[in-house]
Design a protein around this motif. Structure first.
Motif, short mmCIF file in Angstrom:
data_model
loop_
_atom_site.label_atom_id
_atom_site.label_comp_id
_atom_site.label_asym_id
_atom_site.label_seq_id
_atom_site.Cartn_x
_atom_site.Cartn_y
_atom_site.Cartn_z
N GLU A 1 0.86 -1.29 -0.01
CA GLU A 1 -0.14 0.08 -0.03
C GLU A 1 0.84 1.24 0.06
O GLU A 1 0.45 2.27 -0.68
N ASN A 2 1.96 1.36 0.63
CA ASN A 2 2.91 2.47 0.76
C ASN A 2 3.48 2.70 -0.59
O ASN A 2 3.51 4.00 -0.92
N LEU A 3 3.85 1.49 -1.14
CA LEU A 3 4.40 1.71 -2.33
C LEU A 3 3.64 2.13 -3.47
O LEU A 3 3.69 3.08 -4.48
N ASP A 4 2.29 1.71 -3.40
CA ASP A 4 1.13 2.21 -4.45
C ASP A 4 0.89 3.55 -4.24
O ASP A 4 0.82 4.38 -4.93
N GLN A 5 0.89 3.96 -3.02
CA GLN A 5 0.58 5.33 -2.74
C GLN A 5 1.51 6.53 -3.20
O GLN A 5 1.52 7.41 -3.73
N TRP A 6 2.90 6.00 -3.11
CA TRP A 6 4.20 6.65 -3.50
C TRP A 6 4.10 6.78 -5.18
O TRP A 6 4.29 7.85 -5.51
N ALA B 1 11.75 5.62 -14.92
CA ALA B 1 11.74 6.80 -14.32
C ALA B 1 11.59 6.43 -12.61
O ALA B 1 12.04 7.17 -11.83
N LEU B 2 10.82 5.35 -12.33
CA LEU B 2 10.68 4.97 -11.20
C LEU B 2 11.95 4.55 -10.52
O LEU B 2 12.19 4.94 -9.42
N LYS B 3 12.64 3.69 -11.17
CA LYS B 3 13.97 3.25 -10.65
C LYS B 3 14.90 4.37 -10.29
O LYS B 3 15.89 4.30 -9.54
N LYS B 4 14.76 5.41 -10.79
CA LYS B 4 15.61 6.68 -10.38
C LYS B 4 15.25 7.38 -9.17
O LYS B 4 15.98 8.34 -8.52
N ASN B 5 14.07 6.95 -8.81
CA ASN B 5 13.45 7.77 -7.37
C ASN B 5 13.90 6.83 -6.29
O ASN B 5 13.84 5.61 -6.06
N ALA B 6 14.73 7.42 -5.45
CA ALA B 6 15.14 6.53 -4.17
C ALA B 6 14.24 6.30 -3.07
O ALA B 6 14.44 4.95 -2.76
N LYS B 7 13.09 6.99 -2.85
CA LYS B 7 12.09 6.50 -2.12
C LYS B 7 11.65 5.32 -2.76
O LYS B 7 10.99 4.41 -2.03
N TRP B 8 11.08 5.55 -3.88
CA TRP B 8 10.51 4.17 -4.77
C TRP B 8 11.34 2.83 -4.50
O TRP B 8 10.92 1.88 -4.10
N ARG B 9 12.66 3.13 -4.76
CA ARG B 9 13.43 1.85 -4.69
C ARG B 9 13.54 1.28 -3.27
O ARG B 9 13.48 0.15 -3.02
N SER B 10 13.58 2.27 -2.30
CA SER B 10 13.57 1.84 -0.87
C SER B 10 12.19 0.91 -0.58
O SER B 10 12.29 -0.12 -0.14
N LEU B 11 11.00 1.59 -0.93
CA LEU B 11 9.74 0.94 -0.56
C LEU B 11 9.60 -0.39 -1.52
O LEU B 11 9.21 -1.44 -1.01
N ASP B 12 10.25 -0.35 -2.74
CA ASP B 12 10.05 -1.53 -3.51
C ASP B 12 11.07 -2.78 -2.81
O ASP B 12 10.59 -3.78 -2.79
N LEU C 1 3.65 10.19 -7.27
CA LEU C 1 4.55 10.59 -8.14
C LEU C 1 3.97 10.80 -9.41
O LEU C 1 4.30 11.67 -10.50
N GLY C 2 2.87 9.82 -9.68
CA GLY C 2 2.30 10.14 -11.00
C GLY C 2 2.99 9.55 -12.23
O GLY C 2 2.80 9.98 -13.37
N ILE C 3 3.93 8.79 -12.09
CA ILE C 3 4.83 8.12 -13.17
C ILE C 3 4.34 6.80 -13.11
O ILE C 3 4.41 5.90 -12.05
N ASN C 4 4.26 6.11 -14.72
CA ASN C 4 4.17 4.91 -14.74
C ASN C 4 5.34 4.18 -15.32
O ASN C 4 5.23 3.13 -15.67
N ASP C 5 6.26 5.14 -15.83
CA ASP C 5 7.37 4.51 -16.50
C ASP C 5 8.47 3.75 -15.59
O ASP C 5 8.60 4.61 -14.45
N GLY C 6 8.68 2.60 -15.79
CA GLY C 6 9.55 1.65 -15.07
C GLY C 6 11.01 2.41 -14.68
O GLY C 6 11.65 2.61 -13.56
#
Length: 78
Positions: A15-20, A31-42, A24-29
């Motif tokens: 749920e935390n990952l989905d909310q983040w 672009a997501l991989k460049k985000n540190a918070k997303w990488r941590s949650l993933d 972000l409003g990004i669906n591109d994989g």
């Protein structure tokens, strides 16, 4: 750790990952991989999934050991 606790933690982490991702409003994989918070949650989600698999394997091993123990006790009783 028990299965219920890990499943609950996995649900919360997902749920935390989905909310983040929604924030972000990004669906591109890429672009997501460049985000540190997303990488941590993933990473949290992936770690919990691995733990859940490990718990399943332990449960399977324990069930097999219990079955062998019961068979051994039944054979000794005869």
């Amino acid at each position: 750790m028990d299965r219920e606790r890990i499943e609950r933690q996995l649900k919360l982490a997902q749920e935390n990952l989905d909310q983040w991702v929604k924030h972000l409003g990004i669906n591109d994989g890429k672009a997501l991989k460049k985000n540190a918070k997303w990488r941590s949650l993933d990473a949290d989600v992936r770690a919990l999934k691995r733990r859940l698999i490990a718990v399943g394997q332990v449960e399977e091993r324990e069930a097999a050991a219990e079955q062998r123990k019961a068979e051994k006790a039944a054979a000794a009783a005869e």
